[in-house]
Design a protein around this motif. Structure first.
Motif, mmCIF file in Angstrom:
data_model
loop_
_atom_site.group_PDB
_atom_site.id
_atom_site.type_symbol
_atom_site.label_atom_id
_atom_site.label_comp_id
_atom_site.label_asym_id
_atom_site.label_seq_id
_atom_site.Cartn_x
_atom_site.Cartn_y
_atom_site.Cartn_z
ATOM 1 N N ASP A 20 56.001 97.991 13.586
ATOM 2 C CA ASP A 20 56.844 96.849 13.595
ATOM 3 C C ASP A 20 58.277 96.983 13.897
ATOM 4 N N ALA A 21 58.663 98.279 14.121
ATOM 5 C CA ALA A 21 59.896 98.560 14.805
ATOM 6 C C ALA A 21 60.249 98.391 16.026
ATOM 7 N N MET A 22 59.111 98.238 16.832
ATOM 8 C CA MET A 22 59.042 97.792 18.404
ATOM 9 C C MET A 22 59.814 96.575 18.398
ATOM 10 N N SER A 23 59.766 95.524 17.537
ATOM 11 C CA SER A 23 60.143 94.384 17.624
ATOM 12 C C SER A 23 61.812 94.162 17.328
ATOM 13 N N ARG A 24 62.288 95.238 16.770
ATOM 14 C CA ARG A 24 63.585 95.231 16.587
ATOM 15 C C ARG A 24 64.439 95.309 18.061
ATOM 16 N N PHE A 25 63.619 95.358 18.989
ATOM 17 C CA PHE A 25 64.479 95.465 20.506
ATOM 18 C C PHE A 25 64.181 94.559 21.364
ATOM 19 N N ASP A 26 63.366 93.595 20.875
ATOM 20 C CA ASP A 26 63.213 92.340 21.303
ATOM 21 C C ASP A 26 64.784 91.481 21.782
ATOM 22 N N GLY A 27 64.780 91.223 22.977
ATOM 23 C CA GLY A 27 65.993 90.160 23.098
ATOM 24 C C GLY A 27 67.126 91.069 23.227
ATOM 25 N N LYS A 28 67.093 92.440 23.655
ATOM 26 C CA LYS A 28 68.004 93.505 23.538
ATOM 27 C C LYS A 28 68.173 93.743 24.798
ATOM 28 N N ASP A 29 68.940 93.086 25.946
ATOM 29 C CA ASP A 29 68.829 93.484 27.253
ATOM 30 C C ASP A 29 69.490 94.953 27.640
ATOM 31 N N THR A 78 61.403 103.511 24.570
ATOM 32 C CA THR A 78 62.380 102.652 24.512
ATOM 33 C C THR A 78 63.654 103.582 24.947
ATOM 34 N N ALA A 79 64.556 102.911 25.673
ATOM 35 C CA ALA A 79 65.538 103.838 26.190
ATOM 36 C C ALA A 79 66.807 102.699 26.205
ATOM 37 N N LYS A 80 68.004 103.490 25.812
ATOM 38 C CA LYS A 80 69.190 102.679 25.819
ATOM 39 C C LYS A 80 70.020 102.617 27.257
ATOM 40 N N GLU A 81 70.960 101.898 27.408
ATOM 41 C CA GLU A 81 71.227 101.530 28.758
ATOM 42 C C GLU A 81 71.867 102.940 29.223
ATOM 43 N N GLY A 82 71.425 103.227 30.486
ATOM 44 C CA GLY A 82 71.890 104.823 31.172
ATOM 45 C C GLY A 82 70.896 105.654 31.016
ATOM 46 N N PHE A 83 69.626 105.141 30.400
ATOM 47 C CA PHE A 83 68.688 106.250 30.313
ATOM 48 C C PHE A 83 67.430 105.673 31.030
ATOM 49 N N ALA A 84 66.375 106.280 31.277
ATOM 50 C CA ALA A 84 64.872 105.803 31.538
ATOM 51 C C ALA A 84 63.938 106.431 31.196
ATOM 52 N N ALA A 85 62.885 105.749 30.529
ATOM 53 C CA ALA A 85 61.518 106.359 30.109
ATOM 54 C C ALA A 85 60.480 105.752 30.659
ATOM 55 N N PRO A 86 60.431 106.011 31.995
ATOM 56 C CA PRO A 86 59.095 105.232 32.782
ATOM 57 C C PRO A 86 57.712 105.555 32.461
#
Length: 517
Positions: free
Chosen positions: A263-272, A494-502
């Motif tokens: 369920d923790a995945m959905s906490r990033f929904d809509g967070k561009d 999940t990666a915050k701005e400035g990082f990438a997790a391809p």
């Protein structure tokens, strides 16, 4: 041969990895413009070992891929790209050739020659339960030509997935210093053992691990899509198995990138400001201890277990329906995986009661199977509703991995990473040499009819012919209830701005992560 089994659980990779130069660079990287040079991430538990031939569980995969380079790597669409081998020829199931890249060095500066690679592969063959997955039933003949920088592998029995098997972290190249000190290799204390981009510079069991980029002599995978950034000079892992705590860490800036499940995945929904990509990190299916004399050696009992289960309910339980019900032990993106449920045993509670009533079933499960092992709890409840007495032990992933190689259980929900992304890679957990004989098969029964079908499939390079053979194998597995396909663990890189997790070919390998420009 060592009897460590590949333990599986969530995440083919949690976010970690790194500052990026160029994917085929053989030198160190540096940050610029005041940017951070570190990625802060998480892993579920302490790695079980730092000897790649004995890796078990997600944590060992996440960290081990940084320390040991492989000859080739997986890229998108089931393709392979150069790693330590700058060139490779793999079109013959019985013969392979790998040309070792110029400039490659071990962590202590020793040159990585063809002989170094040969010696490492022979160590792998002798010590890893993955040997049969990579090379099939043959004992490979491995030859090295240092002048030509070439390693050749010859097999008596063709094995078309051999090169793909060599992409697994277990087949990572161990340098001479590590081969000379197996105890130090396992502890991660032999810096000269490492052939990958990073060294292990700090290890606090139960708390954290730190990896530092080497100065030179390494390579990153030559992915077709080049990263827009730099690989990290440092990668810091915090040990954390709580998905909501990980999500909190990402949202508050404690972590830069990480895998999140449930369920923790959905906490990033809509967070561009966060890049969040979901993938099936592990397939889940019921499998059995079929050793002679054990209850699940009886087909009728296994069929009754399958009849007691509602696969849709299981899927809802482990992830709120974020995944989907699978019809194979392999995920849908694996070539030849079955997508039809035609051969799956259907739920029939009354039929299950007639067989299971009064029986005692010893069940072990990994806490990775849904929140706190919720999938295991559902299976236990369904069997108890059918009249069985279930003794369930929900265990952390590392303990579960150890326990399932013993003869102390009847049923488990397998969480299979299948890092080779092949049908053979998935079959290995319940067919072929058993863990009692040094293999990976935990079921205690070799299931020789399935092994024979796998051999036929591996002898051909014709995809359509292979898939027809694997379809027959999957039908038999379903009908005999050797496995009961259930669902998948969905993971979000999940990666915050400035990082990438391809995402790379169905997973998010640690070595692919980077800091964006």
């Amino acid at each position: 041969m060592a009897r460590k089994q590949l333990a599986l659980a969530v995440l083919a990779a949690a976010a970690s990895a790194a500052l990026v130069l160029s994917a085929c660079t053989t030198g160190g990287g540096a940050s610029s413009g005041g940017k951070t040079d570190t990625i802060r991430t998480t892993t579920l538990a302490d790695p079980n070992t730092f000897d790649p031939t004995k890796f078990a569980g997600a944590s060992a995969y996440q960290t081990g891929g940084l320390l040991y380079g492989t000859l080739v790597y997986q890229d998108q669409n089931n393709t392979l790209v150069p790693g330590i081998a700058s060139e490779f020829k793999i079109d013959d199931p019985k013969h392979q050739e790998y040309t070792i890249r110029d400039g490659m060095k071990c962590g202590d500066g020793t040159e990585i020659t063809a002989t170094v690679v040969k010696d490492s592969l022979e160590y792998f063959v002798k010590n890893s339960q993955q040997k049969s997955l990579v090379f099939g039933p043959s004992t490979p003949k491995i030859a090295a030509d240092d002048a030509a920088k070439k390693v050749t592998v010859d097999l008596a029995t063709g094995w078309s997935d051999s090169a793909r098997g060599l992409t697994m972290n277990e087949a990572g190249i161990v340098c001479p210093a590590g081969l000379k000190d197996p105890a130090g290799l396992a502890k991660g204390t032999v810096e000269g053992a490492f052939s990958g981009p990073y060294t292990l510079t700090d290890n606090k069991p139960g708390a954290s691990l730190e990896f530092t980029l080497r100065d030179d002599g390494y390579t990153f995978p030559e992915y077709k899509e080049k990263p827009d950034g730099e690989y990290a000079k440092k990668i810091n892992f915090a040990i954390n198995a709580d998905n909501n705590a990980i999500a909190n860490g990402l949202l508050t800036g404690t972590y830069d990138a990480s895998a999140v499940s449930g369920d923790a995945m959905s906490r990033f929904d809509g967070k561009d400001e966060y890049a969040a990509n979901r993938y099936a990190s592990a397939t889940l299916y019921a499998m059995f201890n079929e050793r002679k004399g054990q209850p699940m050696a009886d087909k009728a009992t296994r069929v009754a277990v399958a009849q007691a289960l509602n696969r849709t309910t299981f899927n809802q339980t482990i992830g709120g329906g974020l995944s989907k019900v699978l019809n194979s032990f392999a995920s849908d993106d694996v070539e030849c995986a079955a997508t039809s449920d035609a051969s799956i045993i259907k739920q029939d509670a009354e039929a299950a009661k007639k067989v299971l009533a009064g029986k005692t079933i010893r069940m072990v499960g990994t806490l990775a199977a849904g929140p706190n092992g919720a999938g295991n709890s559902y299976v236990a409840q369904a069997l108890e509703a059918a009249g069985a007495k279930v003794k369930l032990r929900n265990l952390d992933n590392t303990t579960w991995a150890t326990e399932t190689k013993k003869d102390t259980w009847d049923l488990t929900v397998m969480a299979s990473l299948n890092p080779s992304r092949t049908m053979g890679g998935g079959l290995n957990y319940f067919t072929g040499p058993t863990v009692d004989d040094g293999g990976r098969n935990m079921s205690g029964d070799e299931h020789t009819s399935i092994v024979d079908l796998n051999l036929k499939a591996m002898a051909t390079t014709d995809k359509d012919a292979r898939c027809k053979i694997y379809q027959r194998a999957q039908e038999k597995l379903d009908q005999d209830a050797i496995v009961v396909p259930l669902s998948a663990i969905m993971t979000q890189a999940t990666a915050k701005e400035g990082f990438a997790a391809p995402q790379i070919n169905g997973g998010a390998p640690t070595i692919a992560m980077y800091i964006k420009n």
